[in-house]
Scaffold this motif. Structure first.
Motif, PDB file in Angstrom:
ATOM      1  N   TYR A  72      48.147  35.899  28.161  1.00  0.00           N
ATOM      2  CA  TYR A  72      48.253  34.668  29.028  1.00  0.00           C
ATOM      3  C   TYR A  72      47.498  33.819  28.899  1.00  0.00           C
ATOM      4  CZ  TYR A  72      51.740  37.343  31.789  1.00  0.00           C
ATOM      5  OH  TYR A  72      52.972  38.138  32.320  1.00  0.00           O
ATOM      6  N   ASP A  73      46.164  34.039  28.543  1.00  0.00           N
ATOM      7  CA  ASP A  73      45.015  33.059  28.014  1.00  0.00           C
ATOM      8  C   ASP A  73      44.839  32.095  29.185  1.00  0.00           C
ATOM      9  OD1 ASP A  73      43.046  32.057  26.368  1.00  0.00           O
ATOM     10  OD2 ASP A  73      44.606  30.605  25.382  1.00  0.00           O
ATOM     11  N   CYS A  74      44.540  32.385  29.963  1.00  0.00           N
ATOM     12  CA  CYS A  74      44.215  31.484  31.399  1.00  0.00           C
ATOM     13  C   CYS A  74      42.563  31.319  31.622  1.00  0.00           C
ATOM     14  CB  CYS A  74      44.831  32.259  32.584  1.00  0.00           C
ATOM     15  SG  CYS A  74      46.738  32.014  32.735  1.00  0.00           S
ATOM     16  N   GLU A  75      42.428  30.177  32.195  1.00  0.00           N
ATOM     17  CA  GLU A  75      41.034  29.675  32.321  1.00  0.00           C
ATOM     18  C   GLU A  75      40.299  30.927  33.441  1.00  0.00           C
ATOM     19  OE1 GLU A  75      39.792  25.688  32.566  1.00  0.00           O
ATOM     20  OE2 GLU A  75      41.899  25.337  32.564  1.00  0.00           O
ATOM     21  N   HIS A  76      41.024  31.140  34.513  1.00  0.00           N
ATOM     22  CA  HIS A  76      40.585  31.859  35.505  1.00  0.00           C
ATOM     23  C   HIS A  76      41.581  33.078  35.895  1.00  0.00           C
ATOM     24  CE1 HIS A  76      38.088  32.563  38.818  1.00  0.00           C
ATOM     25  NE2 HIS A  76      39.110  32.697  39.765  1.00  0.00           N
ATOM     26  N   LEU A  77      40.951  34.239  36.140  1.00  0.00           N
ATOM     27  CA  LEU A  77      41.735  35.416  36.837  1.00  0.00           C
ATOM     28  C   LEU A  77      41.495  35.675  38.328  1.00  0.00           C
ATOM     29  CD1 LEU A  77      43.184  38.295  36.213  1.00  0.00           C
ATOM     30  CD2 LEU A  77      40.693  39.105  35.717  1.00  0.00           C
ATOM     31  N   HIS A  78      42.345  35.728  38.976  1.00  0.00           N
ATOM     32  CA  HIS A  78      42.445  35.898  40.426  1.00  0.00           C
ATOM     33  C   HIS A  78      42.998  37.222  40.494  1.00  0.00           C
ATOM     34  CE1 HIS A  78      42.017  35.633  44.571  1.00  0.00           C
ATOM     35  NE2 HIS A  78      43.285  35.916  44.770  1.00  0.00           N
ATOM     36  N   ILE A  79      42.559  38.449  41.245  1.00  0.00           N
ATOM     37  CA  ILE A  79      42.857  39.650  41.587  1.00  0.00           C
ATOM     38  C   ILE A  79      43.148  39.819  43.032  1.00  0.00           C
ATOM     39  CG2 ILE A  79      42.378  42.122  41.517  1.00  0.00           C
ATOM     40  CD1 ILE A  79      40.443  41.460  39.071  1.00  0.00           C
ATOM     41  N   ALA A  80      44.571  39.893  43.167  1.00  0.00           N
ATOM     42  CA  ALA A  80      45.064  39.512  44.416  1.00  0.00           C
ATOM     43  C   ALA A  80      44.840  40.998  45.477  1.00  0.00           C
ATOM     44  CB  ALA A  80      46.169  39.080  44.768  1.00  0.00           C
ATOM     45  N   THR A  81      45.295  41.948  44.732  1.00  0.00           N
ATOM     46  CA  THR A  81      45.314  43.280  45.526  1.00  0.00           C
ATOM     47  C   THR A  81      44.216  44.360  44.885  1.00  0.00           C
ATOM     48  OG1 THR A  81      47.214  43.966  44.170  1.00  0.00           O
ATOM     49  CG2 THR A  81      47.550  42.804  46.235  1.00  0.00           C
ATOM     50  N   GLU A  82      43.943  45.465  45.584  1.00  0.00           N
ATOM     51  CA  GLU A  82      43.171  46.592  45.247  1.00  0.00           C
ATOM     52  C   GLU A  82      43.785  47.765  44.490  1.00  0.00           C
ATOM     53  OE1 GLU A  82      43.373  45.561  48.495  1.00  0.00           O
ATOM     54  OE2 GLU A  82      41.479  44.554  48.887  1.00  0.00           O
ATOM     55  N   GLY A  83      45.278  47.515  44.350  1.00  0.00           N
ATOM     56  CA  GLY A  83      46.045  48.779  43.640  1.00  0.00           C
ATOM     57  C   GLY A  83      45.766  48.970  42.516  1.00  0.00           C
ATOM     58  N   PRO A  84      46.581  49.807  41.493  1.00  0.00           N
ATOM     59  CA  PRO A  84      46.386  50.137  40.108  1.00  0.00           C
ATOM     60  C   PRO A  84      46.244  48.977  39.396  1.00  0.00           C
ATOM     61  CG  PRO A  84      47.970  51.601  41.140  1.00  0.00           C
ATOM     62  CD  PRO A  84      47.701  50.343  42.306  1.00  0.00           C
ATOM     63  N   LEU A  85      46.800  47.869  39.433  1.00  0.00           N
ATOM     64  CA  LEU A  85      46.675  46.620  38.582  1.00  0.00           C
ATOM     65  C   LEU A  85      45.373  46.131  38.780  1.00  0.00           C
ATOM     66  CD1 LEU A  85      50.217  45.171  37.987  1.00  0.00           C
ATOM     67  CD2 LEU A  85      48.923  46.372  36.427  1.00  0.00           C
ATOM     68  N   GLY A  86      45.322  45.944  40.116  1.00  0.00           N
ATOM     69  CA  GLY A  86      43.925  45.027  40.497  1.00  0.00           C
ATOM     70  C   GLY A  86      42.699  45.648  40.116  1.00  0.00           C
ATOM     71  N   VAL A  87      42.712  46.968  39.982  1.00  0.00           N
ATOM     72  CA  VAL A  87      41.534  47.984  39.460  1.00  0.00           C
ATOM     73  C   VAL A  87      41.436  47.626  38.063  1.00  0.00           C
ATOM     74  CG1 VAL A  87      40.575  50.290  39.393  1.00  0.00           C
ATOM     75  CG2 VAL A  87      41.507  49.629  41.576  1.00  0.00           C
ATOM     76  N   LEU A  88      42.507  47.956  37.329  1.00  0.00           N
ATOM     77  CA  LEU A  88      42.537  47.946  35.963  1.00  0.00           C
ATOM     78  C   LEU A  88      42.031  46.500  35.608  1.00  0.00           C
ATOM     79  CD1 LEU A  88      45.667  49.899  34.891  1.00  0.00           C
ATOM     80  CD2 LEU A  88      43.193  50.638  34.545  1.00  0.00           C
ATOM     81  N   ALA A  89      42.401  45.462  36.130  1.00  0.00           N
ATOM     82  CA  ALA A  89      42.120  44.044  35.670  1.00  0.00           C
ATOM     83  C   ALA A  89      40.582  43.780  35.994  1.00  0.00           C
ATOM     84  CB  ALA A  89      43.046  43.233  36.597  1.00  0.00           C
TER      85      ALA A  89
END
Length: 349
Positions: A72-89
């Protein structure tokens, strides 16, 4: 800032405040020229969450999430949730030095304790470490900010919510069955134990009770409360028309951090009855658009006297455009904070 990647475990087909908030924020940001990408369970194989099958849990590992973030090559990363994807990100971001923000949408410890014998301090300890690892944690209200700060959360940023005033508005014409006695007291939202719906259903109110929404408790409550009208899940104009056909919106939750549904009800001209807790205190407070009381029955009955025009006027103070700009400002501030820390660390070496 020209691009933002939002990582979220909560996404379609879920219908809830988190999904609506992220979706509308993305739409508003794109309207002002910010590219927004969303990394959700839809990008991976999933399995249903135990006891809550509409929530899909991603079957991914850190390498898969890292490749998606790089793609995705984005300037900023926002993690919205504390689930499996959020933890990995978050793990990827910490390992690669990528700045990121988080948001605190759900009082997860209280939700867990409603289902399992897990001490609140255990859950809050884990969440504190998760959110403090980022450059900022976005919260919807002052009450939540104060509560989390007392629990050791740092770098808290305010990110309020909005309401679609074109969709959620007073409508002419009834959509509820004509034989439902008036007044109609209505609940809209997930039908789940953490929403404390029984506190509403057990009230001895004159008129009718209506529940709009789906969830794991729906069929159980349908059988237990035969006198209550359950519509199932609603979206779009059908949802807005159901709000509009109610006389009082009853919000029995003790665990929500905000409660977008209160804004939607107010925008449709429907006063709110709720407990004086986080969420209602921030949205309703002393606006006169609802009644807050430890006695929910008294609150529901007293709310009948509130002018519907006043309710919509209060709701118009919240717009998704303002919410999105606040979100963007937080992302920029967090990135600047990260860059300053990086520069100071290099200077110290």
């Amino acid at each position: 800032m020209s691009s933002i990647l939002i990582v979220t475990d909560a996404w379609h087909p879920q219908i809830n405040g988190v999904v609506r908030s992220l979706e509308r924020t993305a739409e508003e940001l794109e309207a002002i020229g910010v590219r927004v990408e969303v990394l959700s369970p839809q990008a991976f194989l999933t399995l249903p969450c135990p006891t809550y099958p509409e929530i899909r849990l991603s079957l991914a590992h850190r390498g898969m999430v890292r490749r998606k973030i790089e793609e995705y090559d984005c300037e900023h990363l926002h993690i919205a949730t504390e689930g499996p994807l959020g933890v990995l990100a978050a793990s990827v971001a910490k390992k690669t030095g990528l700045p990121f923000t988080t948001s605190y949408h759900t009082r997860f410890p209280e939700y867990v304790s409603a289902r399992l014998p897990v001490p609140l301090n255990w859950s809050y300890g884990w969440l504190r470490r998760f959110h403090n690892a980022g450059c900022g944690c976005m919260v919807a209200t002052r009450s939540l900010e104060q509560d989390l700060r007392k629990r050791g959360f740092k770098n808290l940023m305010r990110w309020s919510r909005g309401v679609d005033e074109q969709l959620f508005k007073p409508y002419e014409g009834a959509v509820l069955p004509a034989d439902l006695p008036r007044p109609v007291f209505m609940y809209v939202g997930r039908v789940a134990v953490e929403k404390n719906i029984k506190a509403f259903l057990d009230l001895k109110l004159k008129g009718s009770k209506v529940v709009v929404g789906g969830g794991p408790q729906l069929e159980v409550l349908r059988r237990e409360y035969a006198d209550v009208h359950f519509t199932g899940a609603m979206v779009g104009e059908a949802l807005a028309r159901h709000y509009s056909d109610g006389d009082v919106f009853v919000f029995p939750s003790l665990t929500d951090t905000f409660g977008n549904v209160m804004l939607e009800a107010l925008a449709c001209g429907v006063p709110v009855a709720a407990y004086p807790v986080m969420g209602p205190l921030d949205v309703i407070g002393d606006t006169g658009a609802g009644i807050l009381s430890e006695n929910l029955q008294e609150a529901a009955e007293a709310a009948l006297d509130i002018p519907r025009e006043h309710c919509r006027k209060i709701a118009m103070n919240y717009t998704w455009a303002a919410s999105a700009h606040q979100f963007l400002d937080n992302c920029i501030r967090a990135r600047d904070f990260h860059n300053t820390q990086f520069a100071e660390a290099n200077a110290a070496e």
